[in-house]
Design a protein around this motif. Structure first.
Motif, PDB file in Angstrom:
ATOM      1  N   THR A 218      31.648  22.735 108.208  1.00  0.00           N
ATOM      2  CA  THR A 218      31.015  23.233 106.983  1.00  0.00           C
ATOM      3  C   THR A 218      31.550  24.633 106.678  1.00  0.00           C
ATOM      4  N   PRO A 219      31.586  25.048 105.423  1.00  0.00           N
ATOM      5  CA  PRO A 219      32.122  26.375 105.091  1.00  0.00           C
ATOM      6  C   PRO A 219      31.177  27.493 105.538  1.00  0.00           C
ATOM      7  N   MET A 220      31.734  28.516 106.154  1.00  0.00           N
ATOM      8  CA  MET A 220      30.893  29.631 106.596  1.00  0.00           C
ATOM      9  C   MET A 220      30.293  30.380 105.412  1.00  0.00           C
ATOM     10  N   ALA A 221      31.022  30.442 104.302  1.00  0.00           N
ATOM     11  CA  ALA A 221      30.541  31.208 103.144  1.00  0.00           C
ATOM     12  C   ALA A 221      29.383  30.519 102.439  1.00  0.00           C
ATOM     13  N   ASN A 222      29.341  29.191 102.534  1.00  0.00           N
ATOM     14  CA  ASN A 222      28.281  28.423 101.861  1.00  0.00           C
ATOM     15  C   ASN A 222      27.935  27.202 102.708  1.00  0.00           C
ATOM     16  N   GLY A 240      38.244  28.935 106.535  1.00  0.00           N
ATOM     17  CA  GLY A 240      36.913  29.469 106.292  1.00  0.00           C
ATOM     18  C   GLY A 240      35.787  28.590 106.793  1.00  0.00           C
ATOM     19  N   ASP A 241      36.110  27.415 107.339  1.00  0.00           N
ATOM     20  CA  ASP A 241      35.084  26.528 107.898  1.00  0.00           C
ATOM     21  C   ASP A 241      34.635  27.002 109.271  1.00  0.00           C
ATOM     22  N   ILE A 242      33.488  26.519 109.672  1.00  0.00           N
ATOM     23  CA  ILE A 242      33.046  26.546 111.059  1.00  0.00           C
ATOM     24  C   ILE A 242      33.085  25.106 111.555  1.00  0.00           C
ATOM     25  N   VAL A 243      33.565  24.892 112.767  1.00  0.00           N
ATOM     26  CA  VAL A 243      33.607  23.569 113.381  1.00  0.00           C
ATOM     27  C   VAL A 243      32.866  23.657 114.710  1.00  0.00           C
ATOM     28  N   ALA A 244      31.787  22.902 114.835  1.00  0.00           N
ATOM     29  CA  ALA A 244      31.059  22.842 116.102  1.00  0.00           C
ATOM     30  C   ALA A 244      31.181  21.430 116.653  1.00  0.00           C
ATOM     31  N   THR A 245      31.330  21.322 117.952  1.00  0.00           N
ATOM     32  CA  THR A 245      31.609  20.044 118.593  1.00  0.00           C
ATOM     33  C   THR A 245      30.584  19.729 119.677  1.00  0.00           C
ATOM     34  N   GLU A 246      30.380  18.447 119.889  1.00  0.00           N
ATOM     35  CA  GLU A 246      29.636  17.936 121.044  1.00  0.00           C
ATOM     36  C   GLU A 246      30.417  16.734 121.549  1.00  0.00           C
ATOM     37  N   ILE A 247      30.989  16.854 122.759  1.00  0.00           N
ATOM     38  CA  ILE A 247      31.944  15.856 123.239  1.00  0.00           C
ATOM     39  C   ILE A 247      31.573  15.400 124.643  1.00  0.00           C
ATOM     40  N   THR A 263      36.135  28.663 114.589  1.00  0.00           N
ATOM     41  CA  THR A 263      36.317  29.057 113.195  1.00  0.00           C
ATOM     42  C   THR A 263      37.697  28.580 112.753  1.00  0.00           C
ATOM     43  N   VAL A 264      37.891  28.450 111.458  1.00  0.00           N
ATOM     44  CA  VAL A 264      39.154  27.919 110.938  1.00  0.00           C
ATOM     45  C   VAL A 264      39.850  28.980 110.107  1.00  0.00           C
ATOM     46  N   SER A 265      40.967  29.485 110.627  1.00  0.00           N
ATOM     47  CA  SER A 265      41.836  30.434 109.907  1.00  0.00           C
ATOM     48  C   SER A 265      41.065  31.632 109.363  1.00  0.00           C
ATOM     49  N   ALA A 266      40.042  32.056 110.086  1.00  0.00           N
ATOM     50  CA  ALA A 266      39.217  33.173 109.614  1.00  0.00           C
ATOM     51  C   ALA A 266      38.376  33.699 110.761  1.00  0.00           C
ATOM     52  N   GLU A 267      38.004  34.969 110.634  1.00  0.00           N
ATOM     53  CA  GLU A 267      37.031  35.532 111.561  1.00  0.00           C
ATOM     54  C   GLU A 267      35.635  35.013 111.193  1.00  0.00           C
ATOM     55  N   PRO A 268      34.720  34.975 112.134  1.00  0.00           N
ATOM     56  CA  PRO A 268      33.364  34.538 111.781  1.00  0.00           C
ATOM     57  C   PRO A 268      32.719  35.511 110.815  1.00  0.00           C
ATOM     58  N   ARG A 384      35.421  23.424 133.317  1.00  0.00           N
ATOM     59  CA  ARG A 384      36.353  24.520 133.586  1.00  0.00           C
ATOM     60  C   ARG A 384      36.790  25.252 132.318  1.00  0.00           C
ATOM     61  N   VAL A 385      36.621  24.658 131.141  1.00  0.00           N
ATOM     62  CA  VAL A 385      37.019  25.334 129.903  1.00  0.00           C
ATOM     63  C   VAL A 385      36.215  26.617 129.743  1.00  0.00           C
ATOM     64  N   GLU A 386      36.921  27.708 129.447  1.00  0.00           N
ATOM     65  CA  GLU A 386      36.214  28.973 129.289  1.00  0.00           C
ATOM     66  C   GLU A 386      35.293  28.933 128.083  1.00  0.00           C
ATOM     67  N   ARG A 387      34.331  29.794 128.111  1.00  0.00           N
ATOM     68  CA  ARG A 387      33.441  29.941 126.969  1.00  0.00           C
ATOM     69  C   ARG A 387      34.078  30.898 125.967  1.00  0.00           C
ATOM     70  N   GLY A 388      33.595  30.846 124.739  1.00  0.00           N
ATOM     71  CA  GLY A 388      34.109  31.738 123.721  1.00  0.00           C
ATOM     72  C   GLY A 388      34.128  31.052 122.371  1.00  0.00           C
ATOM     73  N   LEU A 389      34.205  31.862 121.339  1.00  0.00           N
ATOM     74  CA  LEU A 389      34.317  31.351 119.980  1.00  0.00           C
ATOM     75  C   LEU A 389      35.804  31.138 119.699  1.00  0.00           C
ATOM     76  N   PHE A 390      36.208  29.861 119.621  1.00  0.00           N
ATOM     77  CA  PHE A 390      37.617  29.526 119.468  1.00  0.00           C
ATOM     78  C   PHE A 390      38.024  29.557 117.990  1.00  0.00           C
ATOM     79  N   ARG A 391      39.335  29.465 117.760  1.00  0.00           N
ATOM     80  CA  ARG A 391      39.836  29.545 116.387  1.00  0.00           C
ATOM     81  C   ARG A 391      40.904  28.502 116.157  1.00  0.00           C
ATOM     82  N   ILE A 392      40.811  27.779 115.060  1.00  0.00           N
ATOM     83  CA  ILE A 392      41.819  26.822 114.627  1.00  0.00           C
ATOM     84  C   ILE A 392      42.681  27.490 113.567  1.00  0.00           C
ATOM     85  N   GLU A 393      43.989  27.408 113.751  1.00  0.00           N
ATOM     86  CA  GLU A 393      44.925  28.024 112.780  1.00  0.00           C
ATOM     87  C   GLU A 393      45.757  26.958 112.071  1.00  0.00           C
TER      88      GLU A 393
END
Length: 393
Positions: A218-222, A240-247, A263-268, A384-393
């Motif tokens: 969903t878009p972070m701006a709206n 500008g999207d946020i992507v949250a996953t449950e896998i 986040t997608v191509s943007a800072e949060p 084992r995957v580290e925690r953190g807010l990841f970014r898709i470019e």
């Protein structure tokens, strides 16, 4: 990312056979546990039921995942028998089922099961697993009132054995591969379905099977919604999207579960940064109180950092996992998941801590967390995957 080095020899050993197998000692432990339950309940025969992969007991007891209806007759001191469908599934069921005589049901499997119980002189029947009402009535017509032992089955599965934990570590490692695949390959312009394809391609070559891969895009701006959806759509990921996953990937019915946010191509945006930081703080607060003997109220109190920040949750905050969606299923102070379970945590339980922190208007949310193991004095990460807010470019 590859399978962690310390898991590679274990995975190779399990895969040394055509299909992985638990030890004879582990299978005997399970049968002995069922025998104790039966004795306490005063039943002389147990019917373990599964159908269309629903009901995990058949796989736990026999190593056959109940691809279609299967009924296992259990009686201490007597041969274990499974009546199952379909004919083309019968060869593999006979290969996989441990210490069990496997019979084809001939599309009248339940009637054959009743006949077998009658020939054994069964008097009082206990049932575990899903069983249709009409079939319960047939059993009761033949043997009298049934004894529902599903609560006892859940209790048997809450605390994992050392071998079960090891298989779940592999499930967690396979699930981690999906997150690493997304970090490496996800791009703006991909659909949610293509994100799912990345996940499956990451773990399938190593023996992983899809349990779930849910996405919130969903878009972070709206923002339009706050929790990952259970069915992927054709919506494309946009800058500008946020992507949250449950896998969750399964390793022969033994899962991991991991939740991460991109986040997608943007800072949060400031809002999503606060949501994410609150979710991480909630994860730390909840895992900070996890140990043998932790009460449910202690967990709820620890998660109060969410409400303190002005937010709430949508998804469950925490749940047991591994063999089912098990207790304790907990929400938060502002979004309870029902009455608090009357229980405490025990060493050997595996639980998912997953703060899905959202705005009160349910328009924006993030999700973080993962499967953890309860220990005597704390918790252990299964992933084992580290925690953190990841970014898709």
């Amino acid at each position: 990312m590859t399978i962690p080095l310390d898991l590679e020899p274990k995975l190779a050993a399990i895969h040394g056979a055509e299909y992985p197998r638990f030890s004879d000692a582990e299978m005997a432990r399970r049968r002995a546990a069922l025998a104790r339950v039966m004795e306490q309940a005063g039943v002389d025969h147990l019917l373990m039921c599964g159908e269309q992969r629903a009901g995990t007991g058949v796989a736990w007891l026999t190593s056959w995942p109940a691809t279609i209806e299967a009924y296992v007759i259990v009686a201490p001191g007597e041969p274990q028998v499974m009546v199952m469908e379909w004919y083309n599934h019968w060869p593999l069921a006979r290969k996989l089922a441990r210490d069990t005589e496997v019979r084809w049901g001939e599309h009248r499997g339940f009637e054959k099961t009743i006949a077998d119980l009658q020939s054994r002189g069964a008097k009082r029947i206990g049932v575990m697993g899903p069983l249709a009402y009409s079939r319960c009535k047939k059993l009761e017509a033949a043997f009298g009132p049934l004894v529902d032992l599903n609560r006892e089955y859940v209790r048997l599965r809450l605390v994992k054995s050392a071998e079960e934990i090891q298989w779940m570590r592999i499930g967690a490692a396979l699930t981690d591969l999906a997150i690493e695949g997304l970090r490496r390959e996800a791009r703006p312009g991909m659909t949610e379905r293509e994100l799912g394809a990345i996940c499956e391609a990451a773990y399938h070559p190593h023996g992983g099977v899809t349990f779930i891969h849910y996405f919130l895009v969903t878009p972070m701006a709206n923002p339009e919604y706050c929790v990952p959806r259970q069915i992927a759509s054709s919506r494309k990921v946009r800058p500008g999207d946020i992507v949250a996953t449950e896998i969750t990937a399964n390793f022969h019915e033994h899962p991991g579960q991991i939740l991460r946010t991109f986040t997608v191509s943007a800072e949060p945006t400031p809002l999503f940064r606060r949501l994410y930081d609150t979710a991480e703080a909630a994860f730390d607060a909840v895992t900070g109180v996890i140990r043998h003997g932790t009460t449910m109220q202690q967990i709820i109190d620890a998660a109060g950092v969410i409400e303190d920040a002005g937010f709430t949750v949508y998804d469950d905050l925490m749940h047991g996992f591994g063999g089912g969606y098990f207790p304790p299923v907990l929400g938060s102070k502002s979004r309870p998941a029902g009455p608090l379970p009357d229980m405490t945590l025990e060493t050997g339980m595996t639980c998912v801590v997953q703060p899905n922190v959202i705005t009160p208007d349910q328009k924006a949310g993030v999700q973080v967390g993962e499967l953890v193991l309860v220990t005597e004095k704390g918790f252990e990460r299964m992933h084992r995957v580290e925690r953190g807010l990841f970014r898709i470019e």
